[in-house]
Design an enzyme around this catalytic site. Structure first.
Site, PDB file in Angstrom:
ATOM      1  N   LYS A 147     -14.755  -7.367   7.729  1.00  0.00           N
ATOM      2  CA  LYS A 147     -14.124  -7.644   6.443  1.00  0.00           C
ATOM      3  C   LYS A 147     -12.949  -8.626   6.565  1.00  0.00           C
ATOM      4  O   LYS A 147     -12.186  -8.550   7.529  1.00  0.00           O
ATOM      5  CB  LYS A 147     -13.621  -6.297   5.906  1.00  0.00           C
ATOM      6  CG  LYS A 147     -13.242  -6.275   4.466  1.00  0.00           C
ATOM      7  CD  LYS A 147     -12.990  -4.833   4.042  1.00  0.00           C
ATOM      8  CE  LYS A 147     -11.940  -4.782   2.951  1.00  0.00           C
ATOM      9  NZ  LYS A 147     -11.646  -3.418   2.504  1.00  0.00           N
TER      10      LYS A 147
ATOM     11  N   LYS B 260      -4.978   3.791  12.795  1.00  0.00           N
ATOM     12  CA  LYS B 260      -3.590   3.340  12.672  1.00  0.00           C
ATOM     13  C   LYS B 260      -2.718   3.913  13.784  1.00  0.00           C
ATOM     14  O   LYS B 260      -1.799   3.247  14.261  1.00  0.00           O
ATOM     15  CB  LYS B 260      -3.024   3.710  11.297  1.00  0.00           C
ATOM     16  CG  LYS B 260      -3.600   2.848  10.196  1.00  0.00           C
ATOM     17  CD  LYS B 260      -2.794   2.934   8.928  1.00  0.00           C
ATOM     18  CE  LYS B 260      -3.385   2.020   7.864  1.00  0.00           C
ATOM     19  NZ  LYS B 260      -2.785   2.220   6.557  1.00  0.00           N
TER      20      LYS B 260
ATOM     21  N   LYS C 285      -6.189  -8.799   5.310  1.00  0.00           N
ATOM     22  CA  LYS C 285      -4.913  -9.502   5.202  1.00  0.00           C
ATOM     23  C   LYS C 285      -4.107  -9.365   6.483  1.00  0.00           C
ATOM     24  O   LYS C 285      -3.182 -10.121   6.725  1.00  0.00           O
ATOM     25  CB  LYS C 285      -4.128  -9.047   3.966  1.00  0.00           C
ATOM     26  CG  LYS C 285      -3.813  -7.580   3.867  1.00  0.00           C
ATOM     27  CD  LYS C 285      -3.060  -7.298   2.568  1.00  0.00           C
ATOM     28  CE  LYS C 285      -2.901  -5.798   2.365  1.00  0.00           C
ATOM     29  NZ  LYS C 285      -2.122  -5.465   1.181  1.00  0.00           N
TER      30      LYS C 285
END
Ligand code: TRP
Length: 332
Positions: A195, A113, A198
């Site tokens: 994966k 992040k 979103k």
């Protein structure tokens, strides 16, 4: 026998995908009879990135509506908003004082992040796992259903809890990860080796729980497969087709062998359209309930207020104990 306690949460960013549903929510629904479940909207965790305040409020409510629309019964589960239970942040301050910089520095999600938001590496992002530890430990959770990306956070939670227990005596239960029976790791439609996320940039890579039937048909048609034109499960060599088979298998409760048989001698065109219809059928039910709830803010409010109340009662008990142990003055 007392039911085991489960806690989990989802951040209030972006729209949930079919991956979130099949990988998390759908499994949560199956656990509501057997366990005492706490499911929160992790709105405080969402503050570690910059959000539009109005959007965050809306997303929080939408997520509650979605929890219920996906089948979580508010009578059986404690559905609540993280920021409405102040004991989480209070405990997280205490736990911060029992967590080492070095430990947090090793968190791969922090590194990812920080690289992604290089202009905003705030200390909330750094201590994110400590708040998550507080979320879990404050309810004495036995089990935490989490995906692979959160396993390291669960490990640090266990380390912090064990450290505290060894200093002050048994205080926290040591939580275990809960691995669902069906290994539902849903992959992207365009990138079937990673994966379904979103936050994926490519809208064709993910199916949103709010997608229309036409969106879904289009996305399935474009989904990446291979040139073999045979429906066969092989994650390594046929990740695209295997992913679609997994989706179909969960939705229709069929195993891979059955699905292979069902589509023997049939091409990908037909297979994809059958999978699309299975998704549409399931999402229609969810969307109907979701829209009804969003049109009824009073009902939605009643749901989270009930959950908030129960969560506060439970969380405050353990917070008191912790405060006492570390030497704070606690009024009885
Ligand atoms: N960090 C989790 C995620 O992004 C969300 C979360 C916050 C959570 N607190 C939690 C998950 C406690 C499980 C338990 O997915």
């Amino acid at each position: 026998m007392e039911k085991k306690i489960i806690l989990s949460g989802i951040q209030a960013t972006g729209e949930l995908t079919l991956g979130n549903y099949l990988g998390s929510l759908n499994n949560w629904v199956k656990m509501q009879e057997e366990y005492d479940c706490y499911y929160m909207i992790a709105d405080l965790h969402t503050l570690t990135i910059r959000n539009n305040p109005e959007d965050l409020r809306k997303n929080t409510l939408k997520l509650i509506a979605l929890y219920v629309a996906c089948g979580l019964d508010p009578e059986k589960n404690t559905i609540f908003i993280q920021s409405h239970v102040p004991a989480h942040t209070r405990l997280s301050w205490v736990l911060n004082c029992y967590t080492y910089m070095g430990e947090l520095n090793r968190m791969t999600q922090f590194k990812d992040k920080a690289a992604k938001h290089a202009d905003n590496i705030n200390s909330g992002l750094f201590t994110y796992p400590v708040l998550m530890a507080a979320d879990i430990l404050i309810y004495n959770a036995d089990l935490v259903p989490v995906g692979d990306d959160q396993k390291q956070h669960l490990e640090i939670t266990r380390d912090i809890a064990e450290r505290f227990n060894s200093l002050y005596g048994e205080t926290f239960k040591i939580p275990e990860p809960y691995i669902g029976k069906v290994g539902a790791r849903i992959m992207g439609l365009q990138n079937p080796t990673s994966k379904m996320s979103k936050s994926a940039q490519d809208p064709m890579d993910k199916i949103l729980l709010t997608d229309t039937p036409d969106d879904i048909r289009k996305k399935l048609k474009k989904a990446v497969t291979d040139s073999e034109n045979s429906v066969r499960f092989d994650r390594e060599n046929k990740p695209g087709v295997s992913n679609l088979m997994s989706i179909y298998g969960i939705l229709k409760n069929k195993d891979m062998k059955e699905i292979e048989k069902e589509f023997e001698g049939k091409g990908y065109g037909l297979f994809k359209s059958v999978v699309a219809e299975a998704i549409i059928e399931r999402l229609e039910v969810i969307q109907k309930k979701y829209n009804e709830l969003l049109e009824n803010p009073e009902k939605l409010k009643a749901i989270y207020e009930k959950g908030d109340k129960k969560a506060n009662e439970k969380a405050n008990q353990l917070l008191k104990e912790v405060y006492k142990k570390v030497g704070l003055i606690v009024e009885e």
